[in-house]
Scaffold this motif. Structure first.
Motif, PDB file in Angstrom:
ATOM      1  N   PRO A 195       0.889  -1.260  -0.002  1.00 45.40           N
ATOM      2  CA  PRO A 195      -0.084   0.010   0.122  1.00 45.40           C
ATOM      3  C   PRO A 195       0.899   1.481   0.017  1.00 45.40           C
ATOM      4  CG  PRO A 195      -0.771  -1.656   1.744  1.00 45.40           C
ATOM      5  CD  PRO A 195       0.497  -2.177   1.171  1.00 45.40           C
ATOM      6  N   PRO A 196       0.485   2.137  -0.919  1.00 44.95           N
ATOM      7  CA  PRO A 196       1.471   3.460  -1.166  1.00 44.95           C
ATOM      8  C   PRO A 196       1.377   4.184   0.317  1.00 44.95           C
ATOM      9  CG  PRO A 196       0.055   3.201  -2.949  1.00 44.95           C
ATOM     10  CD  PRO A 196      -0.369   2.198  -1.851  1.00 44.95           C
ATOM     11  N   CYS A 197       0.467   3.883   1.218  1.00 43.32           N
ATOM     12  CA  CYS A 197       0.440   4.818   2.522  1.00 43.32           C
ATOM     13  C   CYS A 197       1.481   4.294   3.484  1.00 43.32           C
ATOM     14  CB  CYS A 197      -0.909   4.977   2.969  1.00 43.32           C
ATOM     15  SG  CYS A 197      -1.810   3.336   3.355  1.00 43.32           S
ATOM     16  N   ASP A 198       1.741   2.983   3.275  1.00 46.23           N
ATOM     17  CA  ASP A 198       2.621   2.342   4.098  1.00 46.23           C
ATOM     18  C   ASP A 198       4.142   2.664   4.050  1.00 46.23           C
ATOM     19  OD1 ASP A 198       4.302   0.439   5.603  1.00 46.23           O
ATOM     20  OD2 ASP A 198       3.129  -1.377   5.179  1.00 46.23           O
ATOM     21  N   PRO A 199       4.781   3.088   5.037  1.00 45.79           N
ATOM     22  CA  PRO A 199       6.083   3.618   4.884  1.00 45.79           C
ATOM     23  C   PRO A 199       7.096   2.613   4.541  1.00 45.79           C
ATOM     24  CG  PRO A 199       5.630   3.792   7.106  1.00 45.79           C
ATOM     25  CD  PRO A 199       4.193   3.445   6.518  1.00 45.79           C
ATOM     26  N   ASN A 200       6.764   1.451   4.724  1.00 39.84           N
ATOM     27  CA  ASN A 200       7.653   0.457   4.365  1.00 39.84           C
ATOM     28  C   ASN A 200       7.694  -0.139   2.823  1.00 39.84           C
ATOM     29  OD1 ASN A 200       8.963  -0.319   6.898  1.00 39.84           O
ATOM     30  ND2 ASN A 200       6.750  -1.227   7.651  1.00 39.84           N
ATOM     31  N   SER A 201       6.399   0.420   2.018  1.00 40.07           N
ATOM     32  CA  SER A 201       6.297   0.083   0.676  1.00 40.07           C
ATOM     33  C   SER A 201       7.396   0.812  -0.040  1.00 40.07           C
ATOM     34  CB  SER A 201       4.961   0.564   0.345  1.00 40.07           C
ATOM     35  OG  SER A 201       3.797  -0.210   1.057  1.00 40.07           O
ATOM     36  N   LYS A 202       7.955   0.070  -1.062  1.00 39.30           N
ATOM     37  CA  LYS A 202       8.819   0.956  -1.927  1.00 39.30           C
ATOM     38  C   LYS A 202       8.445   1.099  -3.356  1.00 39.30           C
ATOM     39  CE  LYS A 202      11.776  -2.573  -1.283  1.00 39.30           C
ATOM     40  NZ  LYS A 202      12.992  -3.288  -1.302  1.00 39.30           N
ATOM     41  N   LEU A 203       8.442   2.272  -3.709  1.00 35.89           N
ATOM     42  CA  LEU A 203       8.104   2.585  -5.232  1.00 35.89           C
ATOM     43  C   LEU A 203       9.035   1.962  -6.165  1.00 35.89           C
ATOM     44  CD1 LEU A 203       6.491   4.414  -7.318  1.00 35.89           C
ATOM     45  CD2 LEU A 203       8.157   5.868  -7.107  1.00 35.89           C
TER      46      LEU A 203
END
Length: 724
Positions: A206-214
């Motif tokens: 999820p984009p809102c999750d700080p652990n998610s990477k673009l």
């Protein structure tokens, strides 16, 4: 093609025909109404590309949402109060599409007409693509429109579509406007497909999750098993799953695809400039070795780990690193200057302003000066682990407050490559990890300096202590890392500082404008005033501590001293602008604003009644950076020094003294006009925080029954503790 273009994006130089698909989440706002600002920005981008000779095809959603809004309004307008008390059923989707389609196209037609661009409408359904004759006619029609510089606008004709849920099955050609865009990319032989979304691209979660990477470059074999898809679009059929499916489909057939945000005003143009915007899908992605990228989080975590290794060293070992850095800079001066000259040449060819080129240049002797300042920094008192307070809480229970490194710093700076050296030296002295992002105009200079500095850092600490960020597209990811990065320091324009403050939860230290004033009182020694005013403006006009406004007591306008001051400035080549009073007296052009940072040989002059008027002017128009009073009247001087609310206030000396090195801080990471943590030039102490150390002998609280508190101040011993 710009040499800074990422290797995975070089294909953009061959793009001639592109398809842009804009989804419902971009076309409409959260309440379902049209997002006119975003649509206007989209049309302006497409007009710009059309004028540059690109063949632009638009695929748009939004008709159903717009039709639903219009029908709701019509029902409300035609309903009685009694009608509105009854449950209101939703509208048929096909009716919404029929009503909304004409409105949507009318809107596009109006917007494009305002930009002197002609657009055309093409409504299609999935079934017509089964007809080879239709496909041929479609291609011929689009080619004719593009030859006439007309922008074709495609949409699925939902009003008469026979498609039923589930949308994706073996009987259909496309299922939504994302797959329609992918199909058209193949049919019309596009060179690029851009899918606009409400997020920056494809994330690993999820984009809102700080652990998610673009994910900058999508590799099917790797990422399909790694990413987690969320829900479909709030209004449309698709969502990120539909976009990825369409992108994989088109990319597999040889057409590059970029999924990026449609909320930004210029992302399409930036994609075509080769910038690392969004997520790229390319048939050769699995072959690229350069795709393997270090994530923003990995860089920050590595910097933190290295900083802890640095803090664990003895003070003498940290000092030796700085001395080695100073030596390395001098040993590599010729290489550094050569790279800097290449940056200056490129900046001149691009046509950058002279003030920026001035800040970019490493002038003769500058490397030696930087090396000298680093050696002075090394010889300063050890800053880490100093005992600041020491007290006895109870018998044999001793509390100490000690200085400690902040952790990881993110510094975003523009133009000045010498700032990189100062910042790196301060980070090493203060035991902090560091992530640096300089301006693209100093790309080669920054890379050379970074290489030289990190080569002097021992393996026991690691070169990852200082990370150099080469792409501004990584900045948004870094600004999300409030759990890893401890402080952001922007050094640059007001726009840069404002953007960073709005984009992060990480504390930000810095200043936006450098609107510095010199007030010359009627009691001033005129020869002294001339020297100070001249130096404050002309010594280095591009500096943030240079004078931007000269305030002069009204009596000096009648006794000739005002003319002497402005004559001195004109001798230095300074262009003068005036406030209402000064422009009338001096016959000079009136300034458009008092809150203006010239960064060049120009300044504003204004007449004020007295010291109190000067203070009021500074508070209203200044930026709380550095302000000066020139006065022999000590009462006037003290009023100014005590009442001007700026980070640095000066009496009878140039504003140019407001500098870390000149203040004896060794160097500065920047100047802060904020009021929290550090203010004015920020040296080593501004990059430290504190922690508490309690030494006991088995004491327990037990409801405070067994502790006899003394709270005795023990004074500060001249000792240092280790700071992990």
């Amino acid at each position: 093609m710009d040499s800074s273009v990422h290797p995975t994006r070089v294909f953009v130089k061959n793009v001639k025909r592109l398809i842009v698909k804009v989804g419902t989440a971009v076309v409409t706002r959260g309440d379902g109404r049209l997002a006119l600002g975003r649509l206007g920005a989209l049309c302006e981008q497409l007009k710009e590309l059309n004028s540059r000779g690109y063949e632009v095809i638009l695929v748009t959603s939004g008709a159903v949402g717009l039709g639903r809004q219009r029908l709701r309004y019509r029902r409300l307008a035609n309903s009685s109060f009694a009608d509105l008390q009854n449950p209101q059923g939703d509208f048929d989707g096909k009716a919404c599409a029929a009503v909304g389609q004409s409105s949507l196209m009318a809107l596009y037609d109006t917007m494009f007409s305002q930009l002197d661009v002609t657009s055309s409408q093409l409504l299609v359904t999935d079934s017509v693509f089964c007809d080879s004759g239709f496909r041929q006619q479609l291609s011929e029609t689009v080619n004719s429109l593009l030859d006439l510089r007309v922008i074709p606008i495609f949409n699925e004709n939902d009003a008469v579509s026979t498609r039923k849920t589930p949308y994706e099955d073996s009987s259909g050609i496309f299922w939504d406007n994302d797959s329609l865009a992918g199909l058209l990319a193949l049919e019309l032989k596009a060179d690029l497909l851009v899918l606009l979304s409400d997020v920056e691209g494809l994330y690993s979660g999820p984009p809102c999750d700080p652990n998610s990477k673009l994910i900058r470059t999508f590799i099917k074999e790797k990422h399909l098993g790694e990413i987690t898809f969320g829900d479909k679009s709030r209004l449309g059929r698709g969502g990120m799953t539909a976009k990825v499916n369409a992108a994989v489909y088109a990319a597999s057939a040889g057409i590059p695809v970029v999924i990026t945000s449609g909320f930004a005003t210029d992302n399409i143009i930036k994609v075509l400039q080769g910038e690392m915007k969004g997520t790229l899908f390319h048939k050769d992605a699995h072959l690229w070795t350069v795709v393997k990228e270090i994530s923003a989080r990995d860089m920050a975590v590595s910097a933190r780990e290295s900083s802890r290794q640095l803090q664990a060293l003895k003070s003498e070992d940290r000092r030796k690193i700085l001395l080695d850095v100073a030596d390395a800079l001098e040993d590599n001066e010729d290489m550094i200057i050569a790279e800097n000259l290449a940056d200056i040449k490129a900046a001149e060819e691009v046509g950058y302003e002279k003030s920026l080129i001035s800040r970019l240049a490493l002038k003769p002797g500058r490397i030696g000066t930087l090396a000298s300042s680093i050696r002075k920094l090394a010889d300063m008192e050890e800053p880490i682990g100093r005992i600041l307070k020491r007290k006895e809480l109870a018998d044999d229970l001793i509390l100490e407050n000690t200085s400690c490194s902040l952790g990881v710093l993110l510094i975003v700076f523009e133009s000045r490559p010498d700032a990189l050296v100062q910042i790196a030296a301060l980070a090493i002295r203060s035991g902090n990890g560091l992530l640096l992002k300089g301006g693209k105009e100093a790309r080669r200079s920054n890379a050379a300096l970074h290489k030289v500095i990190t080569s002097a850092i021992p393996d026991t600490v690691g070169e990852k202590l200082i990370g150099l960020i080469t792409s501004r597209e990584e900045i948004p990811d870094l600004l999300k890392l409030d759990d890893v990065i401890d402080l952001v320091i922007p050094r640059g324009s007001n726009k840069l500082v404002s953007q960073i403050k709005e984009s992060t939860k990480i504390p930000v230290l810095g200043h936006s404008d450098g609107i510095c004033h010199v007030y010359v009182d009627k009691s001033a020694d005129i020869e002294m005033a001339k020297r100070i005013v001249s130096d404050a403006k002309a010594d280095y006009p591009a500096a943030c501590n240079a004078m931007e406004t000269l305030l002069v007591h009204k009596d000096l306008a009648s006794n000739g001293m005002l003319i002497e001051l402005v004559t001195e400035l004109r001798k230095e080549g300074v262009t003068l602008y005036g406030g209402k009073r000064a422009s009338a007296i001096l016959k000079i052009k009136e300034a458009s604003s008092f809150h203006h940072e010239y960064n060049s040989l120009a300044c504003t002059v204004e007449i004020v009644d007295d010291v109190f008027s000067a203070i009021d002017h500074i508070h209203e128009h200044g930026s709380a950076h550095t302000d000066c009073v020139v006065a022999e009247d000590q009462e006037v001087a003290e009023i100014f020094l005590n009442q001007v609310d700026s980070a640095a206030v000066i009496h009878n000396a140039s504003t140019r003294f407001c500098d870390g090195a000149r203040f004896g801080l060794g160097a500065e990471v920047g100047i802060s006009t904020g009021r929290i943590h550090a203010r004015g030039p920020v040296g080593v102490e501004g990059l430290l925080t504190t922690r508490w150390i309690l030494r006991g002998s088995g004491q327990v609280v037990n409801g405070d029954k067994g502790v006899a508190y003394t709270h005795k101040d023990l004074g500060v011993a001249m000792t240092v503790t280790q700071c992990p």
